[in-house]
Design a protein around this motif. Structure first.
Motif, PDB file in Angstrom:
ATOM      1  N   TYR A   1      37.715 -71.679 -19.432  1.00 59.55           N
ATOM      2  CA  TYR A   1      37.266 -72.335 -20.649  1.00 59.55           C
ATOM      3  C   TYR A   1      38.401 -73.626 -21.102  1.00 59.55           C
ATOM      4  N   LEU A   2      38.015 -74.474 -22.119  1.00 60.79           N
ATOM      5  CA  LEU A   2      38.798 -75.383 -22.402  1.00 60.79           C
ATOM      6  C   LEU A   2      39.480 -75.080 -23.863  1.00 60.79           C
ATOM      7  N   TYR A   3      40.696 -75.749 -23.875  1.00 59.67           N
ATOM      8  CA  TYR A   3      41.411 -75.803 -25.098  1.00 59.67           C
ATOM      9  C   TYR A   3      42.040 -77.091 -25.493  1.00 59.67           C
ATOM     10  N   THR A   4      41.879 -77.697 -26.668  1.00 65.22           N
ATOM     11  CA  THR A   4      42.369 -78.905 -26.856  1.00 65.22           C
ATOM     12  C   THR A   4      42.605 -78.819 -28.370  1.00 65.22           C
ATOM     13  N   GLY A   5      43.242 -79.900 -29.036  1.00 64.14           N
ATOM     14  CA  GLY A   5      43.683 -79.665 -30.370  1.00 64.14           C
ATOM     15  C   GLY A   5      43.830 -81.112 -31.170  1.00 64.14           C
TER      16      GLY A   5
ATOM     17  N   LYS B   1      34.606 -83.419 -24.270  1.00 58.95           N
ATOM     18  CA  LYS B   1      33.224 -83.042 -24.246  1.00 58.95           C
ATOM     19  C   LYS B   1      32.769 -83.594 -22.823  1.00 58.95           C
ATOM     20  N   TRP B   2      33.179 -84.288 -22.351  1.00 55.47           N
ATOM     21  CA  TRP B   2      32.474 -84.527 -21.075  1.00 55.47           C
ATOM     22  C   TRP B   2      32.746 -83.322 -20.036  1.00 55.47           C
ATOM     23  N   LEU B   3      34.100 -82.751 -20.045  1.00 58.72           N
ATOM     24  CA  LEU B   3      34.451 -81.553 -19.041  1.00 58.72           C
ATOM     25  C   LEU B   3      33.432 -80.555 -19.645  1.00 58.72           C
ATOM     26  N   GLN B   4      33.292 -80.121 -20.889  1.00 56.38           N
ATOM     27  CA  GLN B   4      32.354 -79.320 -21.372  1.00 56.38           C
ATOM     28  C   GLN B   4      30.963 -79.281 -20.842  1.00 56.38           C
TER      29      GLN B   4
ATOM     30  N   CYS C   1      31.969 -86.191 -32.450  1.00 60.34           N
ATOM     31  CA  CYS C   1      31.990 -86.426 -31.078  1.00 60.34           C
ATOM     32  C   CYS C   1      30.513 -85.900 -30.243  1.00 60.34           C
ATOM     33  N   GLY C   2      29.978 -84.976 -30.885  1.00 64.23           N
ATOM     34  CA  GLY C   2      28.808 -84.471 -30.219  1.00 64.23           C
ATOM     35  C   GLY C   2      28.919 -83.063 -29.851  1.00 64.23           C
ATOM     36  N   PHE C   3      29.855 -82.197 -29.849  1.00 63.98           N
ATOM     37  CA  PHE C   3      30.199 -81.104 -29.366  1.00 63.98           C
ATOM     38  C   PHE C   3      29.175 -80.065 -29.784  1.00 63.98           C
ATOM     39  N   ASP C   4      28.537 -79.111 -28.906  1.00 61.06           N
ATOM     40  CA  ASP C   4      27.844 -78.435 -28.946  1.00 61.06           C
ATOM     41  C   ASP C   4      28.220 -76.990 -29.938  1.00 61.06           C
TER      42      ASP C   4
END
Length: 476
Positions: free
Chosen positions: A163-167, A187-190, A231-234
């Motif tokens: 999973y991804l984590y950023t902040g 977002k690209w990675l997701q 940014c377009g996250f799901d």
């Protein structure tokens, strides 16, 4: 070297200089607390930085508060160093600066931080594993360093997900374009790996470090969440949380914070982050809070209590000290080490010596800026690598390596061939500085206008959906 002379009695000893440094650090903090005029603070800060350089030249070590030098710590004088050899970039979670117009020396930073360079082999491997063309940030070295990315890809090839984590630290209501970099890439990675994402809004951190009310910090977190969502996250794969909200609502998260706190000593955080005896205890304990999202069981609603799901953290490299600490603690509390992808810094309009600042309106292109403001800021403030006259520029060409307009295009212009042609034309003198700035203006204006339109569609209800702890649409 007047700062390093004792009162006419010859050169200072390392311990005397260390004590002077400590006093100067206290002076800077006192000026900031007293809200002194900016010029006075800047003078004190410059003096502090100069003394730190002198201290390293004298002892061969970086100054660390609470760690006085040993008696035999003077390095031998072998004559003048090569030009720039003693200049070390300042890179930590609160300050980034360099004396080079080209910006931070990232190759040296990789060695200093002990990370690994993202080379062509790794970029090609990301393409092979994901089945997608690498993002321009990878192709161009904007994400340039990593920790354990090969391990993440090894596991993914064996159908073991991550999973991804950023902040984001919400210190103001409006974000600038530099703040978008980790979110664009995340977002690209997701999208290409089809994985869940957690985004931490450290409103507690900003309250501890800034002269802001708790209410303002939380409000900034919600406003920043709207820009992040734009940014377009799901919503089905993304959980955004405020520390001030989630810490009290998740016993599992807080338990991990306490575990981390038990395994990091005060001396360790002083050494890593430079905390002093005058820092509030909230600052000293905060790194454990930023570390906790690295462990999957901090989010039981997403991972159903599993503690073995590896975390990948895309972030600017100034955040790496937090996660070096996290990686040291992880095996001692039975968790996998988080992997990291480090980005370069987005430079200020005035040049790559510093990153953009949300507190200086003219150093940044904000996501709230109008097309006219964007045009004026770039034309008036964007540092140029061009020559003084058109005739000289046509004859000798410009320096794309220090030109801020070209730097910005490397972040936002998708077409590699077009970018390379711009570089060649500018370097040869065929493209003038004004024409290069015009290209950047034409790139940023529609990008920011489109972002603003998407943000308008983000309602309070949308924010609530993203920030409510809940299962995400993903099967492990």
């Amino acid at each position: 070297m007047t700062d390093c002379q004792s009162d006419g009695e010859g050169a200072m000893s390392p311990l005397e200089l260390y004590e002077k440094l400590t006093e100067q650090g206290d002076k800077v903090r006192a000026l900031k607390t007293a809200k002194a005029v900016k010029a006075e603070i800047d003078t004190a800060v410059q003096s502090l930085l100069k003394m730190k350089v002198d201290y390293k030249q004298m002892t061969g070590q970086d100054y660390k508060a609470g760690c006085p030098p040993s008696e035999n710590s003077v390095v031998p004088d072998n004559g003048p160093a090569a030009d720039g050899a003693d200049d070390e970039d300042t890179v930590n979670p609160w300050a980034v600066s360099t004396t080079s117009a080209k910006g931070v020396d990232y190759d040296k930073l990789i060695v200093r931080f002990g990370s690994s360079k993202i080379d062509k082999e790794l970029v090609d491997r990301v393409e092979n594993v994901s089945g997608q063309k690498p993002h321009r940030f990878l192709r161009r070295g904007i994400f340039f360093s990593h920790r354990d990315m090969h391990q993440v890809l090894d596991a993914y090839e064996k159908h073991k997900s991550f999973y991804l984590y950023t902040g984001r630290g919400p210190s103001s209501e409006a974000m600038h374009v530099g703040h978008l970099i980790p979110f664009i890439f995340t977002k690209w990675l997701q999208d290409v790996f089809d994985i869940p994402l957690v985004i931490q809004l450290t409103d507690d951190e900003k309250y501890l470090w800034k002269d802001l009310t708790l209410e303002d910090c939380h409000r900034f977190a919600v406003e920043n969440a709207k820009d992040i969502i734009a940014c377009g996250f799901d919503v089905n794969k993304t959980f955004i949380f405020s520390d001030l909200d989630y810490m009290g609502a998740s016993p599992e998260f807080y338990r991990n914070v306490v575990k981390i706190q038990k395994h990091v000593t005060f001396n360790q955080v002083k050494g890593i982050f430079g905390f002093t005896d005058s820092d509030c205890i909230g600052k000293i304990s905060f790194p454990a809070i930023q570390a906790a999202p690295s462990f999957s069981n901090s989010f039981p609603q997403i991972f159903r209590g599993r503690k073995d799901v590896q975390c990948l953290i895309p972030c600017a490299i100034d955040q790496d000290p937090y996660f070096r600490m996290t990686r040291d603690v992880a095996p001692r509390i039975g968790y996998p080490k988080p992997a990291l992808l480090h980005s370069t810094f987005f430079p200020a309009l005035q040049g790559a010596q510093t990153k953009m600042s949300a507190s200086d309106a003219n150093s940044s292109i904000f996501l709230t800026d109008t097309p006219k403001q964007i045009k004026n800021k770039i034309n008036k403030h964007a540092f140029s690598g061009g020559k003084d006259t058109v005739e000289e520029h046509r004859k000798y060409g410009g320096n794309a390596d220090v030109d801020v307009s070209f730097m910005y295009l490397t972040f936002f212009l998708e077409d590699d061939e077009q970018l390379e042609k711009i570089r060649q034309d500018y370097t040869s003198g065929a493209l003038l500085t004004g024409e290069l700035k015009k290209l950047l203006i034409e790139t940023l204006q529609p990008m920011i206008s489109e972002h603003q339109e998407r943000r308008k569609q983000v309602t309070d209800e949308t924010v609530k959906q993203f920030m409510t702890p809940r299962p995400l649409s993903f099967n492990f």
